[in-house]
Structures are given as structure tokens and as C-alpha cells.
Design an enzyme around this catalytic site. Structure first.
Site, PDB file in Angstrom:
ATOM      1  N   ARG A 161       0.746  -1.044  -0.052  1.00  0.00           N
ATOM      2  CA  ARG A 161       0.021  -0.016  -0.124  1.00  0.00           C
ATOM      3  C   ARG A 161       1.153   1.291  -0.024  1.00  0.00           C
ATOM      4  NH1 ARG A 161      -4.558  -1.914   4.567  1.00  0.00           N
ATOM      5  NH2 ARG A 161      -5.371  -3.677   3.245  1.00  0.00           N
ATOM      6  N   CYS A 162       1.884   1.168  -0.629  1.00  0.00           N
ATOM      7  CA  CYS A 162       2.928   2.432  -0.937  1.00  0.00           C
ATOM      8  C   CYS A 162       2.740   2.995  -2.228  1.00  0.00           C
ATOM      9  CB  CYS A 162       4.356   1.732  -0.478  1.00  0.00           C
ATOM     10  SG  CYS A 162       5.667   3.095  -0.632  1.00  0.00           S
TER      11      CYS A 162
END
Length: 163
Positions: free
Chosen positions: A36-37
Site C-alpha cells: 500500500r505504498c
């Protein structure tokens, strides 16, 4: 033999991944990854490198880490499914670890002891930092999160050409 080859990790399935048995004589690209970066699309580049150079001796290893902004909160099953389904990842995704702090994984403790970043900082600053280890088990390069394949592929190729 290099101390690098004395290290080990845990595979996503819980089995041991012994560096000496698996990585000796290979060029290794080690990356702390997160699903989730903002840098998560780099999984595509890492997979391209794996496909392009694995026959020449490149091994890409992904180490999920949830230390930066809680950007890797999933279980190992979720992480492996996400990387496979979204990016077609076939290189090894190892068990989730800490890369900094009192519970840091021995692999990252070793990598950081061998190569600080460009400013000499030893700690990992964010997701998708990269360490490159040559065929002799020596940490040769370290790249930041913003560094893309265009920045480090030339160095990988040069190490792969050395026999």
C-alpha cells in the site's frame, strides 16, 4: 565464505531459505516491499528484472515490511496473492520482517552494516530501498526508494557479466 551466505530467512510458507544453499554465486537484489505504498508499482520493475536476468544469475528477494506508515498490514497469504495477482510476481516473497529497530531482521542488520545510504545513514528510510549483493556475497550497492530500474539496472548488468 562471505558472512552473507551464513544468513537465512523464512519463506512465505514458513520454511527456511538458506542463503548459502540458494544464493551462492548469484547476484542478489534485496528489497523491503509494501503493498500500500506509493512505490508499490515498482513490483512491476522488479518482476521485469527477474524475468530478464534470472537465467544469468540474478535473484530478486522481496521482504514485506509494515514499519513505514503501516503500508503492509496483510497476512503472508494476502501479500503473496496481491503481488501475484496485481503484478505477476514470481520471484521469492519472504516472510514479513522489521528492517529497523530492536527487532530488526538479521538480514537487514547485516546489509545495513555493510552499506549505508548516500549520506552515510545506516537505517532504512522507507519501503522499496534496495541492496545489491555480488556473486561473492559482498554488498556492493544500496539504492533509495525513489531509485527506479533505470538507475540500478546498469549496475546489476555489470555484476552479472562478471564471472
Amino acid at each position: 565464505m562471505s558472512a552473507f551466505y551464513e544468513l537465512s530467512a523464512v519463506r512465505a510458507d514458513g520454511s527456511r531459505f538458506l542463503f548459502g544453499d540458494t544464493l551462492a554465486g548469484k547476484v542478489v537484489l534485496i528489497v523491503n516491499v509494501a503493498s500500500r505504498c506509493g512505490y508499490t508499482p515498482q513490483y512491476s520493475e522488479l518482476q521485469q528484472l527477474h524475468e530478464r536476468y534470472s537465467q544469468e544469475g540474478l535473484v530478486v528477494l522481496g521482504f514485506p515490511c509494515n514499519q513505514f506508515g503501516n503500508q503492509e498490514p496483510g497476512t503472508m497469504e494476502e501479500i503473496v496473492a496481491f503481488t501475484r495477482d496485481k503484478f505477476g510476481v514470481t520471484f521469492p516473497i519472504l516472510s514479513k520482517i522489521n528492517v529497523n529497530g530492536p527487532r530488526e531482521d538479521p538480514v537487514y542488520k547485516y546489509l545495513k552494516s555493510q552499506r549505508g545510504n548516500a549520506l552515510g545513514f545506516k537505517g532504512v528510510k522507507w519501503n522499496f530501498e534496495k541492496f545489491v549483493v555480488d556473486r561473492a556475497g559482498v554488498v556492493q550497492f544500496r539504492y533509495g526508494s525513489k531509485d527506479t530500474m533505470a538507475v540500478y539496472e546498469r549496475d546489476l548488468r555489470a555484476l552479472l557479466e562478471k564471472r
